[in-house]
Design a protein around this motif. Structure first.
Motif, PDB file in Angstrom:
ATOM      1  N   THR A   1       0.806  -1.220   0.000  1.00  0.00           N
ATOM      2  CA  THR A   1       0.000   0.000   0.000  1.00  0.00           C
ATOM      3  C   THR A   1       0.842   1.276   0.000  1.00  0.00           C
ATOM      4  N   SER A   2       2.145   1.137  -0.162  1.00  0.00           N
ATOM      5  CA  SER A   2       3.016   2.317  -0.156  1.00  0.00           C
ATOM      6  C   SER A   2       2.754   3.203  -1.369  1.00  0.00           C
ATOM      7  N   ASP A   3       2.992   4.498  -1.167  1.00  0.00           N
ATOM      8  CA  ASP A   3       2.860   5.440  -2.278  1.00  0.00           C
ATOM      9  C   ASP A   3       4.220   6.044  -2.597  1.00  0.00           C
ATOM     10  N   LEU A   4       4.242   6.888  -3.603  1.00  0.00           N
ATOM     11  CA  LEU A   4       5.447   7.622  -3.961  1.00  0.00           C
ATOM     12  C   LEU A   4       5.313   9.043  -3.439  1.00  0.00           C
ATOM     13  N   ASP A   5       6.243   9.461  -2.608  1.00  0.00           N
ATOM     14  CA  ASP A   5       6.273  10.842  -2.126  1.00  0.00           C
ATOM     15  C   ASP A   5       7.207  11.629  -3.040  1.00  0.00           C
ATOM     16  N   ILE A   6       6.651  12.568  -3.772  1.00  0.00           N
ATOM     17  CA  ILE A   6       7.434  13.357  -4.726  1.00  0.00           C
ATOM     18  C   ILE A   6       7.389  14.828  -4.322  1.00  0.00           C
ATOM     19  N   ILE A   7       8.568  15.421  -4.213  1.00  0.00           N
ATOM     20  CA  ILE A   7       8.692  16.834  -3.871  1.00  0.00           C
ATOM     21  C   ILE A   7       9.227  17.558  -5.094  1.00  0.00           C
ATOM     22  N   ILE A   8       8.561  18.634  -5.473  1.00  0.00           N
ATOM     23  CA  ILE A   8       9.067  19.425  -6.601  1.00  0.00           C
ATOM     24  C   ILE A   8       9.284  20.871  -6.150  1.00  0.00           C
ATOM     25  N   PHE A   9      10.250  21.498  -6.781  1.00  0.00           N
ATOM     26  CA  PHE A   9      10.558  22.911  -6.559  1.00  0.00           C
ATOM     27  C   PHE A   9      10.443  23.621  -7.898  1.00  0.00           C
ATOM     28  N   ASP A  10       9.481  24.546  -7.964  1.00  0.00           N
ATOM     29  CA  ASP A  10       9.164  25.205  -9.227  1.00  0.00           C
ATOM     30  C   ASP A  10       8.982  26.699  -8.969  1.00  0.00           C
ATOM     31  N   ASP A  11       9.814  27.527  -9.546  1.00  0.00           N
ATOM     32  CA  ASP A  11       9.759  28.965  -9.248  1.00  0.00           C
ATOM     33  C   ASP A  11       8.557  29.668  -9.873  1.00  0.00           C
TER      34      ASP A  11
END
Length: 240
Positions: free
Chosen positions: A39-49
């Motif tokens: 049941t794990s998910d993908l944790d995605i962090i983005i940095f967008d100016d």
């Protein structure tokens, strides 16, 4: 749901589809730590100016549940600060452990900021806060001792477990967590203490025996003058 593809491939596909012009992106969470479950998910962090502010959004793509944490190049610092104030460093921890999916020479500095916060630990509890937490634990213990309804006792014991773990960690200037991270944080700090607390909770859940849990809490409170009820006061005016 479609079949899952490789998590790294899925993360790259997500970034290229939704944020092709972002300055940086990281993949964090259980798949990075080697702790993924069904049941794990993908944790995605983005940095967008180009983003006006931070936001969070959930997706299902490439067979994966995906939790997106979107930030511009400064807004993440507000979340760093908020996480540290509540002593649950969710975003700094994700940034630190995150695998780089994309970078334009900014990730190293952001990771350095996150690491510095994690290394410094949370702000120490004041004497007043310790007194307040002693009172809360005493109140919960009294509820358990006097409990006559098993259904209520299950929730009281769970609350005692959370409060005790928090007390141990915060009086030792360590980060805390919520849900599964409550135990993980305690185990990381003191594996023996974590096992003993689990044993005490299991004793109640399996046999309705409260002695082990009461003893554990009393031992935790002992270096801080034990339980607190009589004499506790908050908000009382000194004016006559």
């Amino acid at each position: 749901m479609s079949s899952k593809i490789d998590p790294l491939e899925a993360a790259h596909h997500f970034i290229s589809t939704h944020f092709p012009y972002c300055q940086a992106a990281l993949l964090a969470g259980s798949v990075v730590r080697g702790e993924a479950t069904e049941t794990s998910d993908l944790d995605i962090i983005i940095f967008d100016d180009t983003l006006v502010s931070s936001y969070r959004e959930s997706f299902i793509e490439s067979g994966w549940p995906i939790e997106l944490f979107a930030h511009n190049l400064t807004s993440y610092r507000t979340f760093f600060e908020q996480d540290c104030q509540r002593a649950i460093p969710s975003l700094p921890r994700m940034v630190t452990e995150g695998i780089v999916l994309k970078d334009t020479d900014i990730v190293e500095d952001i990771k350095r900021e996150a690491n510095a916060l994690l290394d410094s630990g949370p702000e120490a509890w004041s004497d007043e806060t310790i007194e307040l937490k002693r009172y809360f634990l005493t109140d919960a213990l009294d509820d358990l001792i006097g409990c006559t309804r098993r259904s209520e006792g299950l929730f009281i014991a769970a609350k005692i477990g959370e409060l005790t773990a928090e007390f141990i960690l915060r009086t030792n200037k360590k980060w805390i967590g919520s849900s599964k991270w409550t135990y993980r944080s305690l185990e990381q700090f003191d594996a023996s203490a974590a096992r003993q607390l689990t044993y005490a909770l299991e004793a109640y859940y399996q046999t309705n025996e409260t002695d082990a849990l009461i003893c554990y809490v009393d031992e935790t409170l002992s270096p801080f003058s034990g339980r607190l009820f009589a004499g506790f006061s908050r908000g009382k005016s000194n004016e006559t």
